[in-house]
Design an enzyme around this catalytic site. Sequence first.
Site, PDB file in Angstrom:
ATOM      1  N   SER A 140       0.842  -1.192   0.000  1.00 56.24           N
ATOM      2  CA  SER A 140       0.000   0.000   0.000  1.00 56.24           C
ATOM      3  C   SER A 140       0.885   1.253   0.000  1.00 56.24           C
ATOM      4  O   SER A 140       1.727   1.412  -0.881  1.00 56.24           O
ATOM      5  CB  SER A 140      -0.943  -0.041   1.211  1.00 56.24           C
ATOM      6  N   ARG A 210     -11.897   6.730  10.068  1.00 57.64           N
ATOM      7  CA  ARG A 210     -11.508   5.320  10.031  1.00 57.64           C
ATOM      8  C   ARG A 210     -12.608   4.454   9.419  1.00 57.64           C
ATOM      9  O   ARG A 210     -12.323   3.513   8.670  1.00 57.64           O
ATOM     10  CB  ARG A 210     -11.202   4.829  11.442  1.00 57.64           C
ATOM     11  N   ASP A 310      -8.982  -6.013  -4.919  1.00 59.04           N
ATOM     12  CA  ASP A 310      -8.538  -4.736  -4.345  1.00 59.04           C
ATOM     13  C   ASP A 310      -9.002  -3.611  -5.262  1.00 59.04           C
ATOM     14  O   ASP A 310      -8.405  -3.344  -6.294  1.00 59.04           O
ATOM     15  CB  ASP A 310      -7.023  -4.738  -4.209  1.00 59.04           C
ATOM     16  N   HIS A 343      -8.311  -4.787  -0.429  1.00 58.20           N
ATOM     17  CA  HIS A 343      -6.992  -4.197  -0.221  1.00 58.20           C
ATOM     18  C   HIS A 343      -6.275  -4.816   0.973  1.00 58.20           C
ATOM     19  O   HIS A 343      -5.042  -4.958   0.969  1.00 58.20           O
ATOM     20  CB  HIS A 343      -7.145  -2.687  -0.017  1.00 58.20           C
ATOM     21  N   ASP A 344      -7.014  -5.206   1.986  1.00 55.01           N
ATOM     22  CA  ASP A 344      -6.403  -5.793   3.185  1.00 55.01           C
ATOM     23  C   ASP A 344      -5.726  -7.125   2.922  1.00 55.01           C
ATOM     24  O   ASP A 344      -5.040  -7.656   3.802  1.00 55.01           O
ATOM     25  CB  ASP A 344      -7.461  -5.979   4.277  1.00 55.01           C
TER      26      ASP A 344
END
EC number: 2.3.1.46
Length: 386
Positions: A140, A210, A310, A343-344
Amino acid sequence: MHFAEPLQLQSGAQLRDYMLMYETYGTLNADKSNAVLVCHALNASHHVAGVYADQPKNVGWWDNMVGPGKPLDTDKFFVIGVNNLGSCFGSTGPMHNNPATGKPYGAAFPVVTVEDWVAAQARLADQLGIAQFAAVMGGSLGGMQALAWSIMYPDRLRHCVVIASTPKLSAQNIAFNDVARTAILTDPDYHGGDFYEHGVVPKNGLKVARMIGHITYLSDDDMGEKFGRKLRDAETNGGGYKFGFGVDFEIESYLRYQGDKFSSYFDANTYLLITKALDYFDPARHHGGDLAKTLAGTRAQFFVASFTTDWRFSPERSREIVQALISNRRDVTYAEIDAPHGHDAFLLEDPRYMGMVRAYYERVWDDIGGKAGGVAAADTVSKEAA
């Protein structure tokens, strides 16, 4: 490590008398050829792997990747994690006192860029006597730093490992970051960035920021599989809705929990700084947007990986990097991994992903001659010593 020499920033400002918090794993060999720099993403830190004796639950953010016998094997490599300037985990940032005023920097902390972080990391490497890294690696935002290393210091890394990253943010990504920053900036407890003096924290703004970010880290399929439309209190509420604006669904409960947890440990000014650094990263802008020209001076070998679900940093962005490298006849390995986690995924335990990284580091090991022995030039550094 303390640095007294001012660091010239891309904004034109200078940062003087600053500290970098760092942590190391494994042993640096005699000729210092087995060092690997791991660059962190938005809310991570120098604590890449392992646990502290006094904090057994504080596990490093990439512990599944880095350690003895793991894909980045610390029985072979000397791994360095650095907390970036402007962060809130030890390196000089908005929470620290400004030498000019004696008060916390707050919003007056200068804007920093990916390139500024890389320049600071290079200074740390100088102090450790590391002229060239076996590899610089990141996922990232960390991948952006690794890419910047290959451009800024082409002779100082043999391999560049870029995972789930991008050569620049899309308009949609910048938009998400701006909404998140607006949530913080409009929180009454933000106080123009000087909330430290008021003894408060803009928790609501941080919480919303967040929550917004976390939505983008997950794929629709992964979110649907984990939560679907499950009701939080389905059994106690007769299986129906509450018909109000509280928490009905499991996904709502999860996001609010993540937001509350994040707001308890992360600094609001740091969030603003790091998301702006994400927005500003675009090394090709110096070459009319031509990424191939931007990467023409690179000399490292590359490993680039992306994940099919992602949508924050999509595989198309990684392919742009790969195509630009191929056009320059660089040695590049590309893995596009079919994983459902969005994405994680770069932080999770996918066997194919871990296997690819392990295989690549075996290649790095062979490239440096398989040298791990010798007298340690730098031993494992504790968080206190760093």
